[in-house]
Scaffold this motif. Structure first.
Motif, mmCIF file in Angstrom:
data_model
loop_
_atom_site.group_PDB
_atom_site.id
_atom_site.type_symbol
_atom_site.label_atom_id
_atom_site.label_comp_id
_atom_site.label_asym_id
_atom_site.label_seq_id
_atom_site.Cartn_x
_atom_site.Cartn_y
_atom_site.Cartn_z
ATOM 1 N N ALA A 171 89.523 -3.884 39.745
ATOM 2 C CA ALA A 171 89.665 -3.483 38.340
ATOM 3 C C ALA A 171 91.011 -2.796 38.144
ATOM 4 O O ALA A 171 91.696 -2.995 37.147
ATOM 5 C CB ALA A 171 88.528 -2.548 37.941
ATOM 6 N N ARG A 172 91.395 -1.995 39.131
ATOM 7 C CA ARG A 172 92.676 -1.285 39.040
ATOM 8 C C ARG A 172 93.836 -2.282 39.063
ATOM 9 O O ARG A 172 94.797 -2.159 38.318
ATOM 10 C CB ARG A 172 92.793 -0.340 40.241
ATOM 11 N N VAL A 173 93.679 -3.288 39.934
ATOM 12 C CA VAL A 173 94.716 -4.309 40.029
ATOM 13 C C VAL A 173 94.845 -5.065 38.711
ATOM 14 O O VAL A 173 95.912 -5.539 38.353
ATOM 15 C CB VAL A 173 94.390 -5.279 41.203
ATOM 16 N N LEU A 174 93.726 -5.139 37.971
ATOM 17 C CA LEU A 174 93.780 -5.809 36.674
ATOM 18 C C LEU A 174 94.224 -4.854 35.570
ATOM 19 O O LEU A 174 94.166 -5.163 34.396
ATOM 20 C CB LEU A 174 92.411 -6.407 36.333
ATOM 21 N N GLY A 175 94.647 -3.651 35.974
ATOM 22 C CA GLY A 175 95.252 -2.722 35.023
ATOM 23 C C GLY A 175 94.280 -1.878 34.232
ATOM 24 O O GLY A 175 94.654 -1.323 33.203
ATOM 25 N N ALA A 176 93.007 -1.771 34.678
ATOM 26 C CA ALA A 176 92.033 -0.968 33.919
ATOM 27 C C ALA A 176 92.352 0.519 34.043
ATOM 28 O O ALA A 176 92.846 0.970 35.067
ATOM 29 C CB ALA A 176 90.620 -1.242 34.430
ATOM 30 N N ARG A 177 92.055 1.267 32.966
ATOM 31 C CA ARG A 177 92.288 2.714 32.979
ATOM 32 C C ARG A 177 91.159 3.421 33.696
ATOM 33 O O ARG A 177 90.062 2.882 33.837
ATOM 34 C CB ARG A 177 92.332 3.247 31.541
ATOM 35 N N ASP A 178 91.441 4.692 34.106
ATOM 36 C CA ASP A 178 90.462 5.470 34.864
ATOM 37 C C ASP A 178 89.131 5.579 34.137
ATOM 38 O O ASP A 178 88.079 5.414 34.728
ATOM 39 C CB ASP A 178 90.997 6.880 35.137
ATOM 40 N N ARG A 179 89.197 5.885 32.823
ATOM 41 C CA ARG A 179 87.955 6.105 32.085
ATOM 42 C C ARG A 179 87.103 4.841 32.068
ATOM 43 O O ARG A 179 85.903 4.862 32.240
ATOM 44 C CB ARG A 179 88.284 6.549 30.653
ATOM 45 N N ARG A 180 87.791 3.717 31.879
ATOM 46 C CA ARG A 180 87.081 2.441 31.843
ATOM 47 C C ARG A 180 86.477 2.124 33.216
ATOM 48 O O ARG A 180 85.338 1.674 33.321
ATOM 49 C CB ARG A 180 88.075 1.347 31.444
ATOM 50 N N ILE A 181 87.263 2.386 34.266
ATOM 51 C CA ILE A 181 86.770 2.121 35.624
ATOM 52 C C ILE A 181 85.535 2.971 35.879
ATOM 53 O O ILE A 181 84.531 2.501 36.407
ATOM 54 C CB ILE A 181 87.870 2.434 36.665
ATOM 55 N N LEU A 182 85.621 4.230 35.464
ATOM 56 C CA LEU A 182 84.513 5.147 35.696
ATOM 57 C C LEU A 182 83.253 4.649 34.979
ATOM 58 O O LEU A 182 82.178 4.557 35.587
ATOM 59 C CB LEU A 182 84.911 6.535 35.178
ATOM 60 N N TRP A 183 83.382 4.288 33.706
ATOM 61 C CA TRP A 183 82.193 3.887 32.929
ATOM 62 C C TRP A 183 81.691 2.512 33.284
ATOM 63 O O TRP A 183 80.492 2.264 33.331
ATOM 64 C CB TRP A 183 82.476 3.984 31.420
ATOM 65 N N ARG A 184 82.629 1.585 33.507
ATOM 66 C CA ARG A 184 82.209 0.204 33.709
ATOM 67 C C ARG A 184 81.894 -0.098 35.169
ATOM 68 O O ARG A 184 81.027 -0.908 35.462
ATOM 69 C CB ARG A 184 83.320 -0.754 33.246
ATOM 70 N N GLU A 185 82.658 0.477 36.091
ATOM 71 C CA GLU A 185 82.509 0.087 37.495
ATOM 72 C C GLU A 185 81.702 1.103 38.304
ATOM 73 O O GLU A 185 80.880 0.725 39.120
ATOM 74 C CB GLU A 185 83.897 -0.095 38.157
ATOM 75 N N VAL A 186 81.991 2.398 38.107
ATOM 76 C CA VAL A 186 81.370 3.409 38.971
ATOM 77 C C VAL A 186 79.993 3.827 38.453
ATOM 78 O O VAL A 186 79.002 3.757 39.184
ATOM 79 C CB VAL A 186 82.312 4.636 39.137
ATOM 80 N N VAL A 187 79.931 4.228 37.167
ATOM 81 C CA VAL A 187 78.665 4.787 36.647
ATOM 82 C C VAL A 187 77.473 3.823 36.797
ATOM 83 O O VAL A 187 76.415 4.230 37.288
ATOM 84 C CB VAL A 187 78.836 5.254 35.181
ATOM 85 N N PRO A 188 77.603 2.533 36.452
ATOM 86 C CA PRO A 188 76.428 1.657 36.601
ATOM 87 C C PRO A 188 75.940 1.600 38.051
ATOM 88 O O PRO A 188 74.747 1.480 38.295
ATOM 89 C CB PRO A 188 76.938 0.289 36.152
ATOM 90 N N ASN A 189 76.860 1.697 38.994
ATOM 91 C CA ASN A 189 76.434 1.652 40.394
ATOM 92 C C ASN A 189 75.841 2.971 40.858
ATOM 93 O O ASN A 189 74.875 2.994 41.618
ATOM 94 C CB ASN A 189 77.626 1.266 41.283
ATOM 95 N N VAL A 190 76.431 4.089 40.389
ATOM 96 C CA VAL A 190 75.895 5.407 40.754
ATOM 97 C C VAL A 190 74.499 5.580 40.145
ATOM 98 O O VAL A 190 73.643 6.266 40.709
ATOM 99 C CB VAL A 190 76.864 6.520 40.283
ATOM 100 N N ALA A 191 74.261 4.918 39.006
ATOM 101 C CA ALA A 191 72.954 5.038 38.345
ATOM 102 C C ALA A 191 71.822 4.535 39.238
ATOM 103 O O ALA A 191 70.688 4.983 39.114
ATOM 104 C CB ALA A 191 72.966 4.250 37.039
ATOM 105 N N VAL A 192 72.151 3.621 40.146
ATOM 106 C CA VAL A 192 71.088 3.047 40.990
ATOM 107 C C VAL A 192 70.525 4.100 41.958
ATOM 108 O O VAL A 192 69.324 4.388 41.920
ATOM 109 C CB VAL A 192 71.619 1.789 41.718
ATOM 110 N N PRO A 193 71.365 4.737 42.828
ATOM 111 C CA PRO A 193 70.792 5.794 43.670
ATOM 112 C C PRO A 193 70.294 6.981 42.853
ATOM 113 O O PRO A 193 69.323 7.642 43.236
ATOM 114 C CB PRO A 193 71.951 6.215 44.585
#
Ligand SMILES: Nc1ncnc2c1ncn2[C@@H]1O[C@H](COP(=O)(O)OP(=O)(O)OP(=O)(O)O)[C@@H](O)[C@H]1O
Length: 630
Positions: free
Chosen positions: A172-194
């Motif tokens: 996502a970073r390589v595709l130029g996504a911003r931190d906030r977007r990475i956090l909400w789109r990539e990290v939070v959905p995965n952290v929600a599982v555990p």
């Protein structure tokens, strides 16, 4: 995963526990409409009576229906459990995300405070607050919720650290996504599982804690019944009427056990498979040593004296140490070398995506534009639209909890500002162009529903979505089946031709790249030890290390039981490189000079090699791999 298999993996215990939780929950919700006696009504019959058809749990010391009191007690236990878990999550999750994602000072401060909070004696705190502020439902929820915060912070921070280092975040970073977007789109959905599995365990912890407070008379007050309060009340008449204590105790025990069991099974099912990827942070813009300005050449990509060093407790690790090359449109450059030779770090240096401990030096020009002078924010407009990347393992490069459609359309919407519909149409076209059958249906699927080869085609489509000038493919076929490897490389080659891009192909397997590369650089211990046109380097290696790599490469014409020659010895310790040539200890041709003087990279007739005793320039072709034939 098919439903049958999922059900079997969860086990019978999980389903029984879920059933019990649902039963208790329903009973608590419908307590007022169930055909039960009132919980505070003294019945006409004798008190302390044992179980009977009219009163399955018997009656208590005042002749009240124990079943009704247990059912109403469930309201308090589950209500406090839910309230406290949500409160702990609401405070702990943002702090954990911040600590795990931002790290550095934010992490240090949050975790220090968290450790202090965790060290505070929980029972003393609970007793003090409830005694001071009053024993009621709201205060009990607040106390138990706040006490749960440190555990939430730890859990969410740990998961965030894990996911922030995964390849799909780097992608996502390589595709130029911003931190906030990475956090909400990539990290939070995965952290929600555990987090959701921990919520069940948290419910069990809170129910026990509330029970303990109620037992001490510090939870919701009479006449509202609570499980802990019922146990306390029945304590004094336990010998005459054990049912009064047993009923709430057994119900509470089964409920706590069920929440623990469900939480534990969910955790086991969704456990993160540790893949051992490095954390990805922006490079510190400090240069190891001042570098002289380099002439800017008229080419697409120019790397000049690129260096990536790590300051470690064992000393300075020179992962990449002075690598230079140029690359033109429509050409493929292969970067080859053993594991740990610095190939990936070279690519990450060029992209400006390095672990926080890395120190970068040298210059990278893209069409004459100095990328190393750009800030991380300025790099975002280059990553994706001008530089695309395909990673080794498509499973980790794709976010497992988002559909293919969501992931492929994202760069189109962010960079090319396409609307939802237009991005979807473009995504269908992109998937079709990388040879995915039924692209419209594939957009609705999740990564695990595709084969490895199809997943890699999706990551290639994503990397190409904004029409990059250079495509970096870091071991793009290593995680794939041998039969699929060739298809993927053939696809990359076709796309390069169609789009007139340049390709940087990283591999440790020479037989894979020999067929598709125009130029090759061979890396050893962070340095280029041989460079030149692929056909010549693979046909007539001059550096003994290249020859050793070629002999270790499997050939298509090898007989079935042919033994590959492995390169003897081990790569050197990058924190403690030997004097002279770094390959000396493993080289059959090494002489005295190799032990004292590092050989410079010498340019001879369009070829370059770093060796005091180069191999003769006779043909030693890589049989079975077609260097020039496509
Ligand atoms: N975070 C780090 N801290 C210290 N050293 C590191 C770090 N990351 C990588 N290195 C060093 O950099 C060297 C080069 O790593 P790199 O991943 O570029 O190798 P590679 O050639 O791509 O290997 P592979 O084929 O296994 O991916 C490693 O040998 C390691 O010693």
């Amino acid at each position: 995963m098919r439903r049958g298999r999922l059900s079997a993996r969860l086990g019978l215990g999980f389903w029984l526990a879920t059933g019990w939780i649902l039963l208790v929950l329903l009973a608590a919700l419908l307590a007022d409409v169930l055909p039960l006696a009132r919980y505070d009504e003294t019945l006409a019959g004798p008190p302390r009576s044992g179980p009977s058809p009219a009163h399955p749990f018997g009656t208590d010391g005042l002749g009240r229906d124990v079943l009704s009191r247990v059912v109403h007690g469930a309201r308090v236990s589950l209500g406090v459990g839910l309230g406290a878990v949500l409160l702990g999550l609401a405070i702990g999750a943002p702090l954990g995300l911040l600590a795990g994602y931002r790290r550095k000072a934010a992490d240090a401060v949050i975790m220090a405070l968290n450790d202090v909070a965790q060290a505070f004696p929980a029972l003393v705190f609970a007793l003090a607050v409830v005694a001071f502020a009053g024993a009621n439902l709201r205060n009990v929820i607040i106390v138990l919720g706040v006490l749960g915060v440190p555990s939430w912070v730890r859990l969410v921070r740990g998961s965030t650290l894990t996911y922030a280092g995964r390849e799909f975040v780097l992608a996502a970073r390589v595709l130029g996504a911003r931190d906030r977007r990475i956090l909400w789109r990539e990290v939070v959905p995965n952290v929600a599982v555990p987090a959701s599995s921990y919520a069940f365990i948290g419910m069990a912890v809170v129910i026990v804690a509330e029970g303990s407070l109620a037992f001490l008379g510090l939870s919701v007050q009479a006449p509202t019944p609570t499980w802990g309060g019922l146990i306390n009340e029945g304590r004094t008449i336990m010998e005459d009427a054990p049912n009064v204590v047993l009923a709430p105790s057994v119900v509470m025990f089964l409920t706590v056990l069920s929440f623990n069991l469900v939480g534990d099974r969910l955790r086991a099912l969704t456990d993160v498979r540790e893949i051992g990827l490095e954390p990805v942070r922006q490079a510190v813009a400090a240069v190891p040593a001042p570098t002289a300005p380099h002439p800017v050449r008229d080419c697409l990509l120019q790397a000049e004296d690129v260096r990536t060093h790590f300051v470690t407790p064992r000393g300075l690790v020179k992962a990449v140490d002075g690598v230079s090359f140029t690359l033109e449109r429509g050409r493929t450059l292969a970067v080859v070398g053993e594991s740990g030779s610095g190939k990936s770090m070279l690519i990450r240096s060029i992209l400006g995506l390095l672990p926080g401990t890395a120190v970068r030096g040298g210059t990278v020009y893209l069409s004459g534009d100095d990328l190393t002078a750009r800030s991380p924010a300025e790099m975002r407009s280059v990553l994706g639209p001008r530089l695309g990347t395909v990673f080794q393992d498509p499973m980790t490069a794709l976010n497992p909890v988002r559909t293919i459609g969501a992931q492929v359309t994202e760069p189109l919407r962010v960079h090319l500002r396409m609307g939802r519909r237009q991005a979807r149409e473009e995504a269908v076209r992109l998937l079709a162009s990388v040879g995915i059958p039924d692209p419209a249906r594939t957009l609705r699927r999740y990564p695990h529903q595709l084969s490895g080869g199809m997943r890699q085609r999706v990551t290639i489509a994503m990397a190409l979505s904004c029409g990059p000038d250079v495509l970096f493919a870091d071991e793009p076929t290593t995680a794939l089946d041998v039969t699929i490897q060739d298809q993927v490389l053939r696809l990359l080659h076709r796309l390069r031709e169609e789009r007139d891009m340049a390709v940087v192909l990283v591999s440790h397997d020479l037989s894979v790249v020999a067929r598709w590369a125009d130029e090759v650089i061979v890396m050893y211990a962070g340095r280029v030890v041989e460079r030149g046109p692929a056909a010549e380097v693979f046909g007539r290696p001059r550096m003994p290390y290249t020859e050793a790599l070629l002999q270790a490469a499997p050939r298509l014409t090898d007989p079935a039981h042919h033994r590959l020659r492995v390169i003897s010895g081990r790569p050197p310790d990058l924190a403690d490189l030997p004097a002279g040539c770094a390959f000396r200890a493993r080289c059959a041709y090494a002489g005295d000079r190799c032990a004292t003087e590092p050989p410079p990279l010498t340019e001879v007739e369009g070829r370059a090699y770093a060796c005091w005793h180069p191999l003769p320039s006779t043909e030693t072709s890589l049989e079975g791999t077609h260097v020039d034939g496509r």
